[in-house]
Design an enzyme around this catalytic site. Structure first.
Site, PDB file in Angstrom:
ATOM      1  N   LYS A 117      56.351  50.278  48.339  1.00 56.24           N
ATOM      2  CA  LYS A 117      55.544  49.756  49.459  1.00 56.24           C
ATOM      3  C   LYS A 117      54.129  49.437  48.970  1.00 56.24           C
ATOM      4  O   LYS A 117      53.742  49.842  47.871  1.00 56.24           O
ATOM      5  CB  LYS A 117      55.532  50.784  50.593  1.00 56.24           C
ATOM      6  CG  LYS A 117      54.899  52.108  50.211  1.00 56.24           C
ATOM      7  CD  LYS A 117      55.206  53.207  51.226  1.00 56.24           C
ATOM      8  CE  LYS A 117      54.616  54.524  50.763  1.00 56.24           C
ATOM      9  NZ  LYS A 117      55.032  55.658  51.607  1.00 56.24           N
TER      10      LYS A 117
ATOM     11  N   TYR B 179      21.418  48.031  43.848  1.00 56.63           N
ATOM     12  CA  TYR B 179      20.993  48.179  45.249  1.00 56.63           C
ATOM     13  C   TYR B 179      20.448  49.573  45.541  1.00 56.63           C
ATOM     14  O   TYR B 179      20.988  50.576  45.046  1.00 56.63           O
ATOM     15  CB  TYR B 179      22.184  47.932  46.182  1.00 56.63           C
ATOM     16  CG  TYR B 179      22.569  46.483  46.323  1.00 56.63           C
ATOM     17  CD1 TYR B 179      21.697  45.553  46.872  1.00 56.63           C
ATOM     18  CD2 TYR B 179      23.834  46.049  45.910  1.00 56.63           C
ATOM     19  CE1 TYR B 179      22.067  44.225  47.007  1.00 56.63           C
ATOM     20  CE2 TYR B 179      24.205  44.720  46.044  1.00 56.63           C
ATOM     21  CZ  TYR B 179      23.316  43.816  46.597  1.00 56.63           C
ATOM     22  OH  TYR B 179      23.682  42.503  46.727  1.00 56.63           O
TER      23      TYR B 179
HETATM   24  C1  LIG Z   1      55.444  56.666  50.686  1.00 55.12           C
HETATM   25  C2  LIG Z   1      56.638  57.470  51.013  1.00 55.12           C
HETATM   26  C3  LIG Z   1      57.324  58.172  50.014  1.00 55.12           C
HETATM   27  C4  LIG Z   1      56.847  58.248  48.581  1.00 55.12           C
HETATM   28  O1  LIG Z   1      55.896  59.277  48.409  1.00 55.12           O
HETATM   29  P1  LIG Z   1      55.291  59.609  46.951  1.00 55.12           P
HETATM   30  O2  LIG Z   1      54.429  60.786  47.208  1.00 55.12           O
HETATM   31  O3  LIG Z   1      54.497  58.408  46.544  1.00 55.12           O
HETATM   32  O4  LIG Z   1      56.412  59.867  46.050  1.00 55.12           O
HETATM   33  C5  LIG Z   1      58.494  58.821  50.379  1.00 55.12           C
HETATM   34  N1  LIG Z   1      58.950  58.808  51.650  1.00 55.12           N
HETATM   35  C6  LIG Z   1      58.285  58.161  52.645  1.00 55.12           C
HETATM   36  C7  LIG Z   1      58.832  58.191  54.030  1.00 55.12           C
HETATM   37  C8  LIG Z   1      57.114  57.480  52.364  1.00 55.12           C
HETATM   38  O5  LIG Z   1      56.460  56.860  53.348  1.00 55.12           O
END
Ligand SMILES: *Cc1c(COP(=O)(O)O)cnc(C)c1O
Length: 338
Positions: free
Chosen positions: A34, A234
């Site tokens: 994702k 800045y």
């Molecule tokens: C993002 C996500 C994961 C992965 O988690 P990591 O800590 O990056 O391994 C697993 N399950 C769900 C439902 C998620 O949203």
């Protein structure tokens, strides 16, 4: 010359997938890609993860899944986040699997029912007899990187709530669960952060055989000497106490070098140097040990500089650091190596 360059090492992703497959001892590895593969590039990471032994891909939205589907026609694709009614037809046409987390079970697609075992977010508080298109049962950890007692409680809640539905695929673990809680592995684990070679625990991922997959490099665009009392950037946030050489790196918060990363270290020509002053939209300054040539290499990720270190300085998690990187043109050049 480009302002900065990102290099994704898909060999590293492949190796991390293999490390996870081995750690999972028979449970399937599902690669979480994702948010454009945590900023690394979803399709490249997905392909490498599958080559390394992952058997499915997870994304957050139907739109993300459709993009991966265009490149990977045969991959098993699971959408973890909620899908809208008007996305169901395209989800079915693209052979996506969806998650049912609010009592509705989307029709016409394979569905994973999500239980809330303690995350207190999406998920059913109780499991009724699953409908016919339900293929999996899942839940998600709230604090698997930091709270063993609560994690064990979630594992036990999930185990007992799903025990009667053995034929369905049960999946609970994220990266931290897969690495640290053998009893959380069930039939599959959904791993994201570890796949990118970043530790979910904030420590050095190398101790688990994981290799960071992303390099981020730039160069000194300007080198100047500040006299005592002169400042850079800045707000005059850095004022030299004595004559000080500073280098300006043409990377700023619009590239993902956040303002709260000031104080973190990068490697300039082989030496660790501290980011000083205030980060601008397009530049930050480093304190140099002595005069250095314009064009000297600057490594922001890689050469031993880990996303976990920047996260520590910024008082956040490495997930947020890498998801915030602007890895594509025109801000940067992105390359992929084997
Ligand atoms: C993002 C996500 C994961 C992965 O988690 P990591 O800590 O990056 O391994 C697993 N399950 C769900 C439902 C998620 O949203």
């Amino acid at each position: 010359m480009s302002r900065s360059r990102f290099t994704l090492d898909i060999g590293a992703v492949r190796q991390n997938a293999r490390v996870l497959v081995r750690a999972l001892g028979g449970s399937e590895l599902w690669a979480v890609v994702k948010a454009d593969g945590y900023g690394h590039g979803a399709v490249d990471v997905a392909r490498a993860a599958l080559e390394g032994g992952a058997t499915a891909l997870c994304v957050a939205s139907v739109a993300e899944a459709l993009e991966v589907r265009m490149a990977l026609a045969d991959a098993r694709l699971i959408v973890l986040g909620p899908a809208a009614e008007d996305e169901l037809a395209s989800a079915a046409a693209a052979r996506l699997e969806l998650v049912g987390a609010d009592g509705r079970v989307p029709d016409g697609v394979p569905v994973h029912l999500k239980l809330d075992t303690g995350m207190g977010r999406w998920g059913l508080s109780e499991l009724a007899a699953p409908a016919r298109n339900v293929v999996g049962l899942m839940s998600h950890f709230a604090s698997s990187e930091s709270d063993p007692a609560f994690t064990r409680l979630q594992i036990e809640r999930f185990r007992s709530a799903t025990a009667a539905y053995g034929p369905l695929t049960r999946h609970l673990a994220n990266s931290a669960g897969a690495l640290a809680y053998p009893e959380s592995r069930f039939d599959a684990a959904r791993c994201g952060i570890a796949l990118y070679g970043i530790s979910p625990f904030g420590d050095d991922a190398a101790t688990r055989g994981l290799v960071p997959a992303l390099r981020w490099e730039s160069q000194l665009a300007l080198v100047k000497r500040l006299e005592a009392g002169e400042s850079t950037g800045y707000g005059r946030a850095f004022v030299a106490e004595r004559p000080t050489w500073v280098g300006i790196v043409p990377v700023g918060y619009a590239d993902g070098f956040r303002r709260d990363m000031i104080g973190t270290e990068v490697v300039v020509g082989g030496e660790r140097c501290r980011a000083i002053g205030a980060v601008s939209m397009d530049a930050f300054a480093v304190e140099l040990p002595a005069e250095r040539p314009v064009g000297e290499s600057v490594t922001i990720l890689g050469d031993g500089v880990r996303a976990e270190e920047h996260a520590h300085v910024a008082d956040t998690i490495a997930y947020e650091i890498v998801c915030g990187l602007r890895t594509s043109a025109p801000r940067a050049i992105r390359r992929v190596i084997e």
